[in-house]
Structure formats: structure tokens, C-alpha cells
Write an enzyme that holds these catalytic residues in place. Structure first.
Site, PDB file in Angstrom:
ATOM      1  N   ASN A 178       0.063  13.580  -1.049  1.00  0.00           N
ATOM      2  CA  ASN A 178       0.990  14.239  -1.925  1.00  0.00           C
ATOM      3  C   ASN A 178       0.425  15.294  -2.693  1.00  0.00           C
ATOM      4  OD1 ASN A 178       0.100  12.554  -3.623  1.00  0.00           O
ATOM      5  ND2 ASN A 178       1.579  11.474  -4.076  1.00  0.00           N
ATOM      6  N   TYR A 208      -8.466   3.949  -8.755  1.00  0.00           N
ATOM      7  CA  TYR A 208      -7.041   3.442  -8.360  1.00  0.00           C
ATOM      8  C   TYR A 208      -7.104   2.019  -8.306  1.00  0.00           C
ATOM      9  CZ  TYR A 208      -5.621   8.094  -6.920  1.00  0.00           C
ATOM     10  OH  TYR A 208      -5.114   9.448  -6.734  1.00  0.00           O
ATOM     11  N   LYS A 234      -5.620  17.149  -4.408  1.00  0.00           N
ATOM     12  CA  LYS A 234      -6.410  16.044  -3.567  1.00  0.00           C
ATOM     13  C   LYS A 234      -6.806  16.832  -2.179  1.00  0.00           C
ATOM     14  CE  LYS A 234      -3.207  12.526  -5.452  1.00  0.00           C
ATOM     15  NZ  LYS A 234      -2.222  11.414  -5.156  1.00  0.00           N
ATOM     16  N   GLU A 291      -8.928   8.892 -17.253  1.00  0.00           N
ATOM     17  CA  GLU A 291      -9.182   9.416 -16.384  1.00  0.00           C
ATOM     18  C   GLU A 291      -9.998  10.830 -16.434  1.00  0.00           C
ATOM     19  OE1 GLU A 291      -5.053   7.629 -14.175  1.00  0.00           O
ATOM     20  OE2 GLU A 291      -5.151   9.970 -14.668  1.00  0.00           O
ATOM     21  N   HIS A 316      -2.462  14.831  -8.178  1.00  0.00           N
ATOM     22  CA  HIS A 316      -2.249  13.731  -9.088  1.00  0.00           C
ATOM     23  C   HIS A 316      -1.952  14.060 -10.306  1.00  0.00           C
ATOM     24  CE1 HIS A 316      -3.510  10.018 -11.033  1.00  0.00           C
ATOM     25  NE2 HIS A 316      -3.973  10.799 -12.198  1.00  0.00           N
TER      26      HIS A 316
END
Ligand code: IDP
Ligand code: MG
Length: 139
Positions: free
Chosen positions: A114, A51, A11, A128, A117
Site C-alpha cells: 500500500n 511491526y 514502501k 518510529e 506508512h
């Protein structure tokens, strides 16, 4: 146990902090084969679609802002039991609760930012992966 695939994104926070190399090293050292990979940036529309399952959550706006603010590394990974083993390797959503040595424990700051993913099922891994890659980009 069957060989299967999962989908990951390093990310924007992980890219900004210069952790691409360290995280990829941990992933490949843990036995995952890279099937597809690229540096890319999601548009607002991309992130809202990716998302969509979280669109009613209070953090949705913040999540879309975060995931679109800079480039990500998107990748498809292959290994026996890939989805579950990759979730174990990255650790819990909140890095403060993640096990020692997990990617989120090592490289993430907060439950929002975080670092990485990981798909949560074989079905979502396929969806995805196809969201980010054409068939000819998968090896
Ligand atoms: P996961 O990434 O561990 O599967 P999900 O619950 O699917 O976690 O949430 C997707 C992403 O949304 C998380 O990785 C994180 O970036 C963000 N997120 C989840 N919960 C929160 C929260 O309580 N506050 C802010 N961001 C959150
Ligand atoms: Mg999730």
C-alpha cells in the site's frame, strides 16, 4: 492546534514503481515540512521489530518479506496536527477503499502493498522516528 511530527516510509512497491518524486511532491504540497529523510533498506530483524505489534497477524510473514525486499524512503514530517492529517492524506489501509486523491488510492495496489506508512499516534511517531534516525539527522 499544535505543530507536531509524524513518521513515514515510502514502501518498496512505491520505490520500485518510480513514485518517490510524485509522493514527496504531494506531501510537501500538503504543508508537511521534511525534518529528516533517507533511502535505506530494513533488515528482517528491523522489520520484525518495527511491526512487532502485528506479529500474531496472519499476514506478518508476508509483511516482513515485502518491507525488506528493497529500499524504502524513511522520513519525519512536521505540520500542525501532523499524525492525523498525514493519515488523511495517505488514505485507508486498503487502497480500494481509500478516498479519491489520497496517496494510497493514487499509488497503491493492494491492502498488503500500500505504498506508504504513516504513524497512528504521537507516541508511535516518536518511537518510529527514533527507530530510523539519530537526533543529529533530524532538522
Ligand atoms: P496502516 O499501515 O494503515 O496503519 P496496519 O493495520 O497498521 O495499517 O497494518 C500495517 C501494514 O500491514 C499495512 O500498511 C499493510 O502493509 C499490512 N497489512 C495490513 N493488513 C493487511 C492484510 O490484511 N493483508 C496483508 N497485509 C496487510
Ligand atoms: Mg498502522
Amino acid at each position: 492546534m499544535a505543530t507536531n511530527r509524524t513518521f513515514t516510509m515510502l514502501k518498496p512497491d512505491a520505490i520500485e514503481k518510480g513514485h518517490i518524486g510524485a509522493i514527496l511532491e504531494k506531501i510537501t504540497a500538503s504543508g508537511f515540512r521534511i525534518v529528516a529523510m533517507k533511502l535505506t533498506q530494513m533488515t528482517r530483524n528491523d522489520a520484525e521489530q518495527f511491526y512487532a505489534v502485528h506479529k500474531e497477524r496472519p499476514f506478518f510473514g508476508e509483511l516482513v518479506e515485502y518491507m525488506t525486499r528493497g529500499p524504502i524512503v524513511a522520513a519525519i514530517l512536521e505540520k500542525e496536527n501532523a499524525v492525523e492529517d498525514f493519515r488523511t492524506l495517505i488514505g485507508t489501509t486498503n487502497p480500494a477503499e481509500a478516498a479519491e486523491g489520497t496517496i494510497r488510492r493514487l499509488y497503491a495496489e493492494s491492502i498488503g502493498e500500500n505504498a506508504v506508512h504513516g504513524s497512528d499516534s504521537d507516541e508511535n511517531a516518536a518511537i518510529e522516528g527514533a527507530f530510523h534516525f539519530a537526533g543529529r539527522e533530524m532538522f
